[in-house]
Every structure is written in structure tokens, then in C-alpha cells.
Design an enzyme around this catalytic site. Structure first.
Site, PDB file in Angstrom:
ATOM      1  CG  HIS A  71     -69.729  34.276 -10.749  1.00  0.00           C
ATOM      2  ND1 HIS A  71     -70.385  33.101 -11.020  1.00  0.00           N
ATOM      3  CD2 HIS A  71     -68.428  33.928 -10.553  1.00  0.00           C
ATOM      4  CE1 HIS A  71     -69.527  32.090 -10.975  1.00  0.00           C
ATOM      5  NE2 HIS A  71     -68.329  32.587 -10.703  1.00  0.00           N
ATOM      6  CG  ASP A 102     -73.596  33.003 -12.180  1.00  0.00           C
ATOM      7  OD1 ASP A 102     -72.997  33.945 -12.753  1.00  0.00           O
ATOM      8  OD2 ASP A 102     -73.056  32.267 -11.334  1.00  0.00           O
ATOM      9  CB  SER A 180     -66.638  30.565 -12.443  1.00  0.00           C
ATOM     10  OG  SER A 180     -66.800  30.153 -11.114  1.00  0.00           O
TER      11      SER A 180
END
Length: 482
Positions: A71, A102, A180
Site C-alpha cells: 500500500h 500487502d 507503514s
């Protein structure tokens, strides 16, 4: 000094020494900040898109790759990366991506980027209460951040990026936007990749566990991403006493009832509705559908399916007509191959078709979350399996106002089931049927008998003017133009 305070100081000192040891081993030099410029599709206006800039984190691993989240780089148009302690940015490209899990691997062509860096290596799946250090570049500053915490629990969890459920590691280390893709380390080795957090909670973050990362990297060794397999089974818990008696199960037998075998699953013809799944890869399936993956730790039975690569085989133990059996299944399909509505899409523009101002599109999860219109019905469709004669849902996305569409402008996100009385299998077949109509009227109909009627000749005559009015360059997406 109170004993409680002494213990607390000892704990803090231990954590500090642990973090310092990581830094001295050159950990920080392998942490990367990622700058992403992405082209974001507009699913309500599928001919349009917008640009968005964001940042994320990553880690240099062996082989000259940067490990991060999918992402972080989804829909990317241009990527740059910056090493810890440097100000220069280097151009990067996506080498491999798993939107399912992911995860992504990036490559940098300039060798100078990797000079003096010791790549991080992988550890094993951590234990509950095991200490971890999370590195990354979260909001609140521009320099590297390190937060310390422990593993809270390990179980299956829905990955926000794909909407699919896989094993996840919950941690109490502070995780914020920008973290992230950053690594979570224990004893200097990667045990997970920061994935997501629960926004209205206090320090609940999730990692993609290291076993998922290793699976992804192993998958990509042949240069092609195959993904994580799905068995294509609909199952039901066997906790109800009356149900257990009905199927003749004693207290020593546990499992899940198979209520659906998808027609294009590799298990079609091997398993039947009414079979009871009792073990996966030799691991007992509990009545709630969980398996013990470590002593006293349970998660969804899919965990042992996810351990295999696509194309491999897995053994399933079942009970059929009160008799024990074992079948061997080929792992050939992902969830996308079997669900009626595709999982969340990335790195591609949505498909669409405009006919006289009536805009049609295949139903995707991106489209469902882009609006609140008809959400309940469409979400219900998203949970259904494909059938032999139906592999995709088509919706009338919207109606562009014009003199020929008066009275139809309230139709939006409306599922279509027939064209001139004929069903269709998918969006491509729907498009072909629309193009093949020779009669004066095109009659679109849903399962409830509600109709939309388009005058074919009028639609064709006014098509160009409507497209120009709404500044639409092409009347169909590039996949249909091909």
C-alpha cells in the site's frame, strides 16, 4: 527507593540497551524512507484520476531489494527512496508486489545507494510478549523513529489493503501513518513488516509476520507472483450440540461442516457439501474452525494452507457419511479466481463503458467503498462465490443527465442481470451483448424485474455530444478498446 521504581528502571535500562545494540549493529543504515507519487483512479468517474503524494518506510534486505508494504507503493507513478543519514534521493522501481499480503520489493539501479549498508536478515515468527523495535518515518517529524514494544497476540486478521484475512502480529509499539513498510526487529532480525493500526485505539498496531514475507519472496524467485491459495470452500462451525448429534459426531471429533464447494475450486469433485473437514495438513480443525499453530495458540485453519506455494498439494482429512477419508488437493486458485466480486484492485485503471450517457462498470470492492449507494445489496454480492454461468457482477454505475435519459437519473450502482432477456457471465460478455444488439431498444433488467430501456439509435446519435459535454475522451476503458 521503592522496589517498584527499581524494577521499572531496570526494565527501561534493558530496553534501552536492546535498542542501542540494534543501532550499533548498523540497523539504522538499512532503514529507508520512500516517497511515492501515485495516480489514484476515480471509481465513480472511471475515466478520471488524480495525483497523490505520500511517504512510507522500508528496509534494505539481501539481494539488493527494499522490503516495504504494497500500500506504500500502490498505484505508483514515480518512486524515490532515501537512506538513513543521507539527503540524496534515488529513483526506485517496483520489482514485485503482493497486494494480497500487502508486501512489495523495490529495486534501485544506482549501486551507490547500497554502499556501506549491511542488509537486514529475517528471524522467525515471534512469541507473545517478545520485545520488538519498530523503525520507520512516521508523521510528527522527518527523521528516523524507533519505538519499542512487545508482541500482544498472533492470529488471523483482515488486511486493510486487500480485504483478505491472513496471519497478523499485533504489537503495542506506537505505529503511525508513515511507519507503514518499516521493519519490526527482534534480536536484530526482521520478524514483521508494519502494516496498519487501529485508529481509535491506544497503541494497537499490526505487522505482516515474517513467515508471510518469506512466502512472498520465495514465490517471486521465478519472477512471477502467484499469490496465496484459497481452497474455495464455504464452511460452518460445528459447535451446536444438535448439529453435532445430527451428523453423528462424538466429543472426540471436531471440525467444520462444508456447506459449499465452489465450482472452479480444485476441490470440486473431491469434496461434497455435507463433508466435515477435520484436519488440514495433519493439523486438527477445531469446531470453531481454528487450528493450533503453536502450543495453546490458535488461528484460522487457512494458516496451514498459506504455508504452501501455489501449485503445491495439501492433504485434507474429512468425514463423509460417518467414514474417515483423506483427499489431496492441488493449490491452483486464489480468492480472486473464485469470488463473484474481485478483491480490491490496484495498479490499474477501472473498466467502464459509456452508452448514450449510461455508464456501466464491473462491480469491484473499490467501487463499493467509493459510495454509500446501494451498499447493503452490493456488499452482500461481494460475499458470494462465482457460479458456472456468472463470474462477475455488472452495474449501471450512473446516468449522465441528458434529454434522452430523463427519468433514469436516479439509477446508480444498480446491478444488471439481463440484456434483452439474456443473462451474461461477466463484464466483457455484457459489453459484447450491448454492441451486438440490432433491435430498436436495449432492455436492461435486474433480478427483481426492474427495467431500464435505451433507444439504441438515439443513444448512438447522441453519444458524441454527451461525451463532449461531460469531458469524457473515450467511451470505454483501455481494456475494451484493445
Amino acid at each position: 527507593m521503592p522496589i517498584r521504581k527499581i524494577i521499572w528502571m531496570v526494565l527501561l535500562n534493558t530496553l534501552f540497551l536492546t535498542a542501542s545494540a540494534h543501532q550499533e549493529n548498523g540497523t539504522k543504515e538499512a532503514i529507508v524512507k520512500i516517497y511515492t507519487n501515485a495516480k489514484i483512479p476515480n471509481y465513480q468517474e472511471p475515466w478520471n484520476s488524480s495525483m497523490r503524494s505520500s511517504t512510507g518506510s522500508g528496509a534494505i534486505i539481501e539481494g539488493g531489494y527494499i522490503l516495504t508494504n504494497a500500500h506504500v507503493v500502490a498505484d505508483q507513478a514515480f518512486l524515490e527512496v532515501q537512506r538513513y543519514g543521507q539527503r540524496k534521493r534515488y529513483i526506485a522501481k517496483v520489482y514485485a508486489v503482493s497486494h494480497q499480503a500487502d508486501l512489495a520489493l523495490l529495486k534501485v539501479e544506482e549501486k551507490a545507494f547500497f554502499e556501506g549498508v549491511k542488509p537486514l536478515t529475517f528471524g522467525s515468527l515471534p512469541n507473545v510478549e517478545q520485545k520488538i523495535v519498530v523503525y520507520g518515518y512516521p508523521m510528527g517529524g522527518s527523521t528516523l523513529s524507533a519505538t519499542i514494544g512487545v508482541v500482544s497476540r498472533i492470529e488471523h486478521h483482515t488486511y486493510a489493503h486487500s480485504g483478505e484475512s491472513f496471519l497478523a502480529v499485533q504489537v503495542d509499539a506506537a505505529v503511525n501513518p508513515g511507519n507503514s513498510g518499516g521493519p519490526a526487529l527482534s534480536d536484530g532480525k526482521i520478524v514483521g513488516v508494519v502494516m496498519q493500526m487501529i485508529s481509535k485505539s491506544q497503541n494497537i498496531g499490526y505487522l505482516v509476520p515474517v513467515n508471510m514475507v518469506k512466502h512472498f519472496i520465495e514465490d517471486m524467485k521465478d519472477g512471477k507472483y502467484d499469490g496465496f491459495a484459497d481452497l474455495g470452500l464455504g464452511t460452518q462451525k460445528l459447535e451446536n450440540p444438535a448439529m453435532r448429534r445430527y451428523y453423528g459426531l462424538d466429543d472426540n471429533v471436531s471440525g467444520k461442516l462444508i456447506v459449499k464447494v465452489v465450482h472452479n475450486s480444485s476441490l470440486a469433485g473431491l469434496l461434497q457439501e455435507g463433508d466435515i473437514l477435520t484436519a488440514v495438513d495433519g493439523h486438527n480443525v477445531e469446531n470453531d474452525g481454528t487450528v493450533e499453530f503453536r502450543k495453546h495458540e490458535f488461528t484460522h485453519y487457512q494458516h496451514f494452507v498459506d504455508a504452501y506455494q501455489m501449485g503445491e498439494k495439501i492433504k485434507l482429512d474429512i468425514i463423509r457419511d460417518k467414514k474417515n477419508m483423506q483427499v489431496e488437493a492441488d493449490l491452483d486458485y486464489t480468492a480472486d479466481d473464485m469470488y463473484l466480486v474481485k478483491t480490491t484492485r490496484y495498479d490499474e485503471m477501472p473498466s467502464y463503458f459509456v452508452y448514450g450517457g449510461y455508464v456501466f462498470s464491473p462491480l469491484t470492492r473499490n467501487l463499493i467503498v467509493s459510495t454509500n449507494l446501494n451498499r447493503l445489496k452490493l456488499s452482500n454480492l461481494a460475499g458470494k462465490w462465482q457460479e458456472k454461468d456468472k463470474s462477475e457482477v455488472v452495474v449501471l454505475l450512473k446516468v449522465l443527465a441528458s434529454d434522452m435519459s430523463r427519468g433514469d437519473n436516479d439509477f446508480a450502482m444498480w446491478p444488471i442481470d439481463k440484456v434483452n432477456g439474456e443473462p451474461f457471465k461477466n463484464f466483457k460478455e455484457f459489453y459484447q451483448k450491448m454492441e451486438a444488439v440490432k433491435s430498436q431498444y436495449i432492455v436492461l433488467e435486474d433480478n427483481d424485474g426492474v427495467k431500464v430501456i435505451i433507444d439504441r439509435e438515439e443513444a448512438q446519435a447522441k453519444q458524441s455530444a454527451i461525451l463532449k459535454k461531460y469531458n469524457i475522451e473515450f467511451d470505454k476503458s483501455i481494456d475494451l478498446r484493445k
